[in-house]
Scaffold this motif. Structure first.
Motif, mmCIF file in Angstrom:
data_model
loop_
_atom_site.group_PDB
_atom_site.id
_atom_site.type_symbol
_atom_site.label_atom_id
_atom_site.label_comp_id
_atom_site.label_asym_id
_atom_site.label_seq_id
_atom_site.Cartn_x
_atom_site.Cartn_y
_atom_site.Cartn_z
ATOM 1 N N ASP A 9 1.692 2.016 -14.332
ATOM 2 C CA ASP A 9 1.502 2.736 -13.070
ATOM 3 C C ASP A 9 0.759 1.863 -12.059
ATOM 4 N N LYS A 10 -0.286 1.188 -12.507
ATOM 5 C CA LYS A 10 -1.046 0.303 -11.623
ATOM 6 C C LYS A 10 -0.177 -0.850 -11.131
ATOM 7 N N ARG A 13 2.276 0.281 -8.447
ATOM 8 C CA ARG A 13 1.578 0.508 -7.179
ATOM 9 C C ARG A 13 1.262 -0.803 -6.472
ATOM 10 N N SER A 48 -5.059 1.776 -7.530
ATOM 11 C CA SER A 48 -4.743 0.953 -8.704
ATOM 12 C C SER A 48 -5.936 0.106 -9.129
ATOM 13 N N ASN A 51 -8.431 2.519 -10.982
ATOM 14 C CA ASN A 51 -7.831 3.208 -12.142
ATOM 15 C C ASN A 51 -7.900 4.728 -12.039
#
Length: 68
Positions: A9-10, A13, A48, A51
Motif C-alpha cells: 500500500d505504501k 502511494r 505512506s 504508516n
C-alpha cells in the motif's frame, strides 16, 4: 496512531505521488487540476511515510498484517 498500511500500500502511494509530480513537471497537467492532484499526491506521500491513513481508520480498513 497504530500502523494500518502494508508495504505494498505504501509503495503504490509513493508511485502514484511520483507519477503526479512527473506529470506536473513535464506540464502534462496544468491549472487547477494540477494543484488538486499535487495536494492529493502530497497527502498520499505523507500517509505512506507515517504508516497511517486516517481514512482507513474511519472506514475500519487495515492493509497491515496483524502479528499474533
Amino acid at each position: 496512531m497504530t500502523k494500518n498500511m502494508s508495504n505494498l500500500d505504501k509503495g503504490i502511494r509513493v508511485i502514484v505521488a511520483a507519477v503526479v509530480a512527473l506529470l506536473y513537471y513535464f506540464n502534462v497537467i496544468e491549472g487547477t487540476l494540477a494543484y488538486i492532484l499535487m495536494a492529493v499526491a502530497i497527502i498520499l506521500l505523507v500517509t505512506s511515510l507515517i504508516n497511517f491513513c486516517p481514512l482507513y481508520r474511519v472506514l475500519g480498513i487495515s492493509t497491515c498484517k496483524i502479528k499474533n
